[in-house]
Structure formats: C-alpha cells, structure tokens
Design an enzyme around this catalytic site. Structure first.
Site, short mmCIF file in Angstrom:
data_model
loop_
_atom_site.label_atom_id
_atom_site.label_comp_id
_atom_site.label_asym_id
_atom_site.label_seq_id
_atom_site.Cartn_x
_atom_site.Cartn_y
_atom_site.Cartn_z
N VAL A 56 -8.09 8.51 -12.90
CA VAL A 56 -7.10 8.03 -12.18
C VAL A 56 -5.64 8.97 -11.91
O VAL A 56 -5.14 8.56 -13.40
CB VAL A 56 -8.03 7.49 -11.42
CG1 VAL A 56 -7.08 6.68 -10.08
CG2 VAL A 56 -9.29 6.81 -11.33
N LYS A 84 -7.41 10.34 -7.57
CA LYS A 84 -8.57 9.76 -8.37
C LYS A 84 -9.07 11.50 -7.96
O LYS A 84 -9.83 12.40 -7.05
CB LYS A 84 -10.26 9.66 -7.83
CG LYS A 84 -10.53 7.89 -8.09
CD LYS A 84 -11.72 7.12 -7.34
CE LYS A 84 -11.97 5.81 -7.54
NZ LYS A 84 -12.27 4.60 -8.10
N GLY A 136 -13.74 10.07 -12.60
CA GLY A 136 -13.19 11.08 -14.18
C GLY A 136 -11.85 10.46 -13.47
O GLY A 136 -12.29 9.11 -13.24
N LYS A 155 -22.28 -32.24 15.74
CA LYS A 155 -22.59 -31.88 13.72
C LYS A 155 -22.56 -31.04 13.39
O LYS A 155 -22.48 -29.80 13.91
CB LYS A 155 -24.28 -31.98 14.14
CG LYS A 155 -24.93 -33.29 14.63
CD LYS A 155 -25.89 -33.85 13.80
CE LYS A 155 -26.06 -35.27 14.82
NZ LYS A 155 -26.85 -36.18 15.26
N ASP A 212 -21.64 -2.80 -6.69
CA ASP A 212 -21.27 -2.43 -7.97
C ASP A 212 -20.20 -4.03 -7.59
O ASP A 212 -18.95 -2.83 -8.34
CB ASP A 212 -21.02 -1.29 -8.29
CG ASP A 212 -20.98 -1.19 -10.23
OD1 ASP A 212 -21.14 -2.03 -10.69
OD2 ASP A 212 -20.53 -0.23 -10.69
P1 AMP Z 1 -11.77 3.58 -11.56
O1 AMP Z 1 -12.33 5.18 -11.83
O2 AMP Z 1 -11.76 3.57 -10.18
O3 AMP Z 1 -12.45 3.03 -12.27
O4 AMP Z 1 -10.54 4.09 -11.96
C1 AMP Z 1 -10.11 3.67 -13.38
C2 AMP Z 1 -8.54 3.69 -13.79
O5 AMP Z 1 -8.02 3.73 -13.42
C3 AMP Z 1 -9.21 1.35 -12.89
O6 AMP Z 1 -10.10 1.17 -14.67
C4 AMP Z 1 -8.10 1.21 -13.70
O7 AMP Z 1 -7.33 0.77 -14.50
C5 AMP Z 1 -6.85 2.75 -12.40
N1 AMP Z 1 -6.87 2.63 -11.01
C6 AMP Z 1 -7.95 3.68 -10.52
N2 AMP Z 1 -7.73 2.49 -9.77
C7 AMP Z 1 -6.24 2.02 -9.06
C8 AMP Z 1 -5.59 2.34 -8.57
N3 AMP Z 1 -5.86 2.24 -6.81
N4 AMP Z 1 -4.13 1.09 -8.56
C9 AMP Z 1 -4.05 0.96 -9.89
N5 AMP Z 1 -5.25 1.63 -11.60
C10 AMP Z 1 -6.15 2.60 -10.48
#
Ligand code: AMP
Length: 627
Positions: A385, A399, A383, A29, A490
């Site tokens: 990236v 980042k 900040g 089942k 999130d």
């Molecule tokens: P976040 O701080 O993760 O919100 O990243 C800001 C923006 O950076 C995102 O909306 C993506 O466009 C770009 N981004 C962040 N991480 C990556 C990743 N690992 N590869 C490609 N683009 C990224």
C-alpha cells in the site's frame, strides 16, 4: 424448529400507546423494534441484562401504507427533547438513551404506530429501510426529508392527545391522498457547507453558503442532481450540503460538536485576545459562545450561553437582541457589551471538507497517470500500500493488488457498489485502476495509520473518553454498514485506521470475500481471524451482522488493552475449545463493569441475543455521558 427471520434493523425507540385516549408519560414506553423482511415487531427490553424481553406487538409490512416523519411537539417533556451533549452533560439527569426527540409514524390498516427515535440518523435509517423493504412505489408518501421540522410531512401528523384510532378511522374512510405525480412538487433546497470543485464532467461546483435546488429524489445517495442559481445542473456530493436554512456550519466561528474542554484547549493554543468559538450547548437547541481574554498576560476563558426570548430572538446582553445568531455575533464583533472581550478573532477547529464518494459523479475508474506515488505505507493481504497524491493535490492511499491475490473481475464488478458506501467513519473508496496490472484500489488516506499500531504507540496519552470515542466511531460505521446490509467479516483493530484528528475509520469492509488464500479463508487456515470470530463462524462459517457484532466486542477489548493479542496464551484450537465452553476474554483493567458488559453482550453465545450496532452505540454514548 422454525428459525427466526434475520433482522434488518434493531433499535430502541419510544412507542406511544395506541390504546389510551389521553396522553400521559405512562403512554410512552421504551421498546426494542426489530425489522425483518416481513414485519416490524416490538418487544420489551431488559436494559440491565441487555436482552430482548417479551413480544408486545407487530405490524406486517404488507399492511403498512405510509411511513413518514412527524413534526416535533411544541413543548415536549425532557425525554422527547433534543439533547446536545457537551459541557453541561454531567449536570443532565437524563442520559442520551432516555431521550427520543425524533418522531415518525408508521401508518397501517390497524392504526398508526407513533414512534420516537433517539437520533435523527436512526429515524432516517428506519424510514428509508421501511420504504425500501416495502418497495417505494407501494407507499404513497414521497422521499424522506433529512430536515423534517422545516417541512410539513405529507401525511398530516397525529396531534398529541388526539386518539390515534379516531384519526385513523377518519383517514381510512377517505380515499388515499393524491399520488406524487399529481400533487404539487415540493422544491427541495439545500445550502452548500463546503466549496466543491467539479471533478468529473457531470459535477456541479458548490460555493459555500449558496443555495441549490435538488432535482430528484436523492436523499441517502452520495451524489445528488442539483441546479444552481444560474440554472446550471449537475451532480453534487450529498455530504457537502444541508437542507437547513442559513446553517451556522458555513461560519468559520461555528464548531458544532466541540466540547467545552476542546474549545478551551483550542482558545489557549491560539492565545489571542478576543479569540472566540460558537458551539452547541448541552441545553437543547442552545448555543454557547466561548471567549478568550488576557489580563496581565494571563489568558482566561468565559462561556456564555446564547439566550432566546419568547419571540425567538437571541441575545448575550439583554439590551442587544437579534433575529439570528450570525447577526448577534456580528454585533459583538464590534461591541463587547458586557463580554470579557469583543469577539475579535474567530478560532476554528480546521474542519476540512469530508471525502466524496468517488472522485466525481460516476467516476470510479481512475487514470493511473493522475497518481503520484510518494512513499510506502505497509503491506497487507493484497500486497503493498502506497501513499500518494491524485492530480498532485488530493492525498490518497493506493493498494497495489498483487496478481493472483484476488479474483479481479469479481472485485471490479463489486467496486462500484462499494463506492456508494459513504460514511464519516468508513475509509472512503475513491475508485480503481483496472486497465493495467497490477490493479490499484484508491482510497482516502489517513495520516495516523493503523489503529492497532496507534493504540500501542500512544497508550500513555489515551484517556477513557478517547478509548470510548474510538469504539463509538467504529460502531457508528458498523451501524451504517448494517443498515446497508453489508457485512465486514474481518472487523479488528488492524483493519481500522486513524485520521489526523484522532477519528477512527473502518477499512477493508467486505474485502475478505475476495482473498484468494486458503490460509485466510478457511477457518482451519493459519491466517483466519479465529480470535475475532463468533462461535457460529467457527462452527459453520455462518457470517451475519451479528458475527460482526462479536468481532466488534473483540475490537473493543483490543482498544481497552491498547492493542493486546486476544487470548494471547492460547493457540487456535484451544481458543475454539474455550469459546465453545463459554469462556470469554477477561475484563481489561481500564474497562469499567459497564464497558465490559457491552463487550460481554457482543459475545452472547446465540447470535440473536447479541444487540444490533445502534443499540451498542447508544450504550457506549451513555457511558461517555457519565464520564
Ligand atoms: P492493508 O492492505 O489495508 O492491510 O494495509 C496495509 C498497511 O498500510 C496498513 O496496516 C496501514 O498501515 C497502511 N494503510 C493502508 N491503507 C491506508 C490508508 N488509507 N491510509 C493510511 N495508511 C494505510
């Protein structure tokens, strides 16, 4: 009123009745199995309404003495056979959720529970989790084997048709089997699926196709200690090896999960006489060879299913029979023997090696001198990236954490744990640079960027199947996070990224806990993701994997509206009011009733009424099967 214990895992499994002497289909089942800290409880499940039904039984974890994989049956009925999803899927009567080919047993003092999982991944997850929950030392079984059919389970499996209780009585009368330390050690061998060049001093190089001996119980770990044929020892990435003997994955002509239409696209694109691909067929355990040939300049394709004799030999043409698939392919590379062309040119999907969990075993602090910054990708909560390269080769996203945007020490402590999370649909964290300010978080780079932007930009090109596949990718990552008891908090399209091949990966899992911005962290703040939040998050800030499930439903809605803003006509306080009244997002035009129903189950008012991620994924896969 007593509240129900939170569930750690929830899955639909096939359960064999413990009562009946004879086995018949009626003795199996479908049940919803729920694992909490104390027990495993199984319930009826109402598939129509996506709801848990009445409780049918339970096992106290205290009483469990063994959890183990079981060898598959010899001639199982279709529902317990492995289903390979692809070109014959539309002719299959039985959908994925009705297939439960992966048995395991939970032995406790009242008898064994004989359970069948729909996927190997789920079976592994349950066994690992049960062992973890119970405390490994208390169970007399050894580690989980990823490929159980190749190995005998340590506990003799119950035979089908034998009364489980009889076996159990005999078993409980005997002393427990020897503990692992006194029994002969099992040599666990793996084969490398990809080459791997050591990154840290403790790594061992891998050579595709070669065998390695595992030196300790590492299953489920991102790095495994292993020995090569020359006796050298070191750590290897767990996702680069398989326990299968002679795996087809090492051959460039094999593309395991490729569908018929993708194979045709690829062969046409290459446009080479004798181009061929070998892939899994929808028929359990069978393979298909897709061949491209040309006649008067026009390309055409034939698909041949590899036949198997009663003594497990393979053939495409009856007169030419071989013991293995590679031998068969080699033969037809020189002889057409009835095919539209001999197999001249292997066409591969360009499968690249997956990301490793960190840049070498134990290396989570990255030297910033190894990084080259190439361009700015965007700006997020922490900040800027940037896109760059590590040691001039590996593409990475960096980042640069704005000072004051996160409690850095807390995050640095947590980063080591986050690095151990490794899944094909999670953006891999490679490491951190913490010796300077600002600190950097280094992750895998995904060339198609943010999912939200991708949906808006490529809406005209995305089919129903593509949209469902995106949802399935996210769900797969979330099932993994749920199994590791990690909350995302999130989940939204803006926090997912798209890889070169269109696969979607979940990013920023758990990072929201480190945001130092009241506008984001307070549910009254302007940056709080109210539109993705479950009712209990809005009311009492109660986060759980079931609040992630709610957000997943909203993400599905974003996918099916190509990135619309949820509740776009309402402001934040109106949204809360509407949700409390039971109002939900409308059905997107592209979402069928079945798809919308999945979303609605994610938005059940009570968290416990929402399905767990593996169940949502099974539902999505089922819809995909029927497309
Ligand atoms: P976040 O701080 O993760 O919100 O990243 C800001 C923006 O950076 C995102 O909306 C993506 O466009 C770009 N981004 C962040 N991480 C990556 C990743 N690992 N590869 C490609 N683009 C990224």
């Amino acid at each position: 009123m007593a509240t129900a214990a939170p569930s750690i895992l929830e899955s639909i499994f096939l359960k064999r009745s413990q009562q009946k002497r004879k086995t018949s289909p009626l003795n199996y089942k479908k049940r919803l199995f729920v694992l909490t800290e104390q027990k495993i409880t199984y319930y009826e499940y109402d598939f129509e309404r996506g709801r848990r039904g009445s409780k049918k039984g339970f096992v106290d974890l205290e009483k469990v003495i063994c959890v183990e994989c079981v060898e598959p049956e010899e001639n199982p009925p279709p529902e317990r056979q492995i289903l390979h999803r692809e070109e014959f899927a539309d002719t299959e009567q039985i959908s994925i959720i009705e297939r439960f080919p992966y048995p395991f047993q939970i032995v406790y003092d009242d008898g064994p529970l004989y359970v069948f999982a729909p996927t190997e991944d789920l079976r592994r997850r349950w066994i690992n989790q049960l062992k973890l929950s119970k405390g490994r030392s208390e169970l007399y079984t050894l580690p989980f084997w990823p490929h159980p059919h190749k190995l005998r389970p340590r506990v003799k499996p119950m035979k089908f048709g034998v009364d489980a209780k009889d076996e159990m009585e005999a078993k409980s009368a005997k002393p427990l089997p020897p503990t692992p330390s006194t029994s002969a050690p099992t040599v666990c061998k793996v084969v490398a699926l990809y080459d791997f060049t050591p990154i840290s001093g403790q790594d061992l190089p891998l050579c595709k196709g070669e065998e390695y001996v595992l030196l300790d119980e590492g299953s489920g770990q991102p790095w495994l200690r292993a020995r090569n044929k020359n006796g050298q020892e070191g750590y290897i990435p767990g996702n680069y090896v398989t326990e299968a003997k002679d795996p087809l994955e090492i051959y460039e002509w094999y593309s395991k999960n490729m569908t018929r239409s993708s194979a045709e696209d690829l062969l046409r694109r290459e446009d080479k006489e004798g181009g061929f691909i070998v892939r899994d067929s929808s028929k359990a355990g069978k393979y298909t060879v897709s061949v491209y040939a040309k006649s008067s300049g026009e390309g055409f394709i034939r698909h041949y299913v590899v036949c198997e004799t009663s003594v497990n030999q393979y053939y495409l043409a009856e007169k030419h029979v071989f013991s293995t698939i590679p031998e068969l392919i080699t033969y037809h590379q020189y002889n057409a023997a009835g095919l539209i062309s001999r197999l001249k040119y292997p066409v591969c999907s360009g499968r690249s090696a997956p990301s490793t969990a960190g840049l070498g075993y134990g290396s989570w602090e990255i030297d910033p001198k190894d990084l080259t910054f190439l361009k700015e990708l965007g700006t997020g909560q922490f900040g800027v990236v940037k896109y760059g390269k590590w040691r001039g080769q590996l593409e990475v996203a960096i980042k640069m954490v704005k000072e004051g945007s996160m409690p850095e020490d807390e995050f640095i402590n947590e980063a080591q744990c986050m690095m151990k999370l490794s899944h094909e649909n999670l953006v891999q964290l490679y490491g951190v640079c913490t010796k300077q300010r600002p600190i950097f978080i280094i992750t895998e780079y995904l060339s198609n960027g943010c999912l939200l932007t991708y949906l808006k930009e490529f809406r005209a090109r995305l089919s129903q199947g593509d949209l469902l596949s995106m949802c399935s990718d996210v769900c797969s990552a979330m099932s993994y996070l749920e199994s590791k008891q990690v909350l995302h908090r999130d989940l939204a399209a803006r926090n997912c990224l798209v890889a070169e091949d269109g696969a979607v990966k979940v990013s920023d899992f758990g990072l929201s806990r480190y945001v130092l911005d009241d506008e984001y962290t307070s549910s009254l703040g302007s940056k709080f993701p109210i539109r993705w939040s479950a009712a209990e998050v809005l009311l009492y800030s109660k986060f759980s994997s079931k609040s992630d499930v709610w957000s997943f439903g909203v993400l599905m809605w974003e996918v099916f509206t190509f990135g619309k803003m949820p509740y776009e006509r309402f402001n934040n306080s109106e949204i809360v009011e509407q949700i409390m009244k039971g109002v939900r997002l409308y059905r997107p035009q592209l979402a069928t009733e079945r798809v919308y129903n999945v979303m609605l189950t994610c938005w059940a008012e009570k968290a416990e009424d929402r399905p767990a991620f593996p169940i949502i994924q099974a539902a999505i896969l089922e819809i995909m099967e029927d497309l």
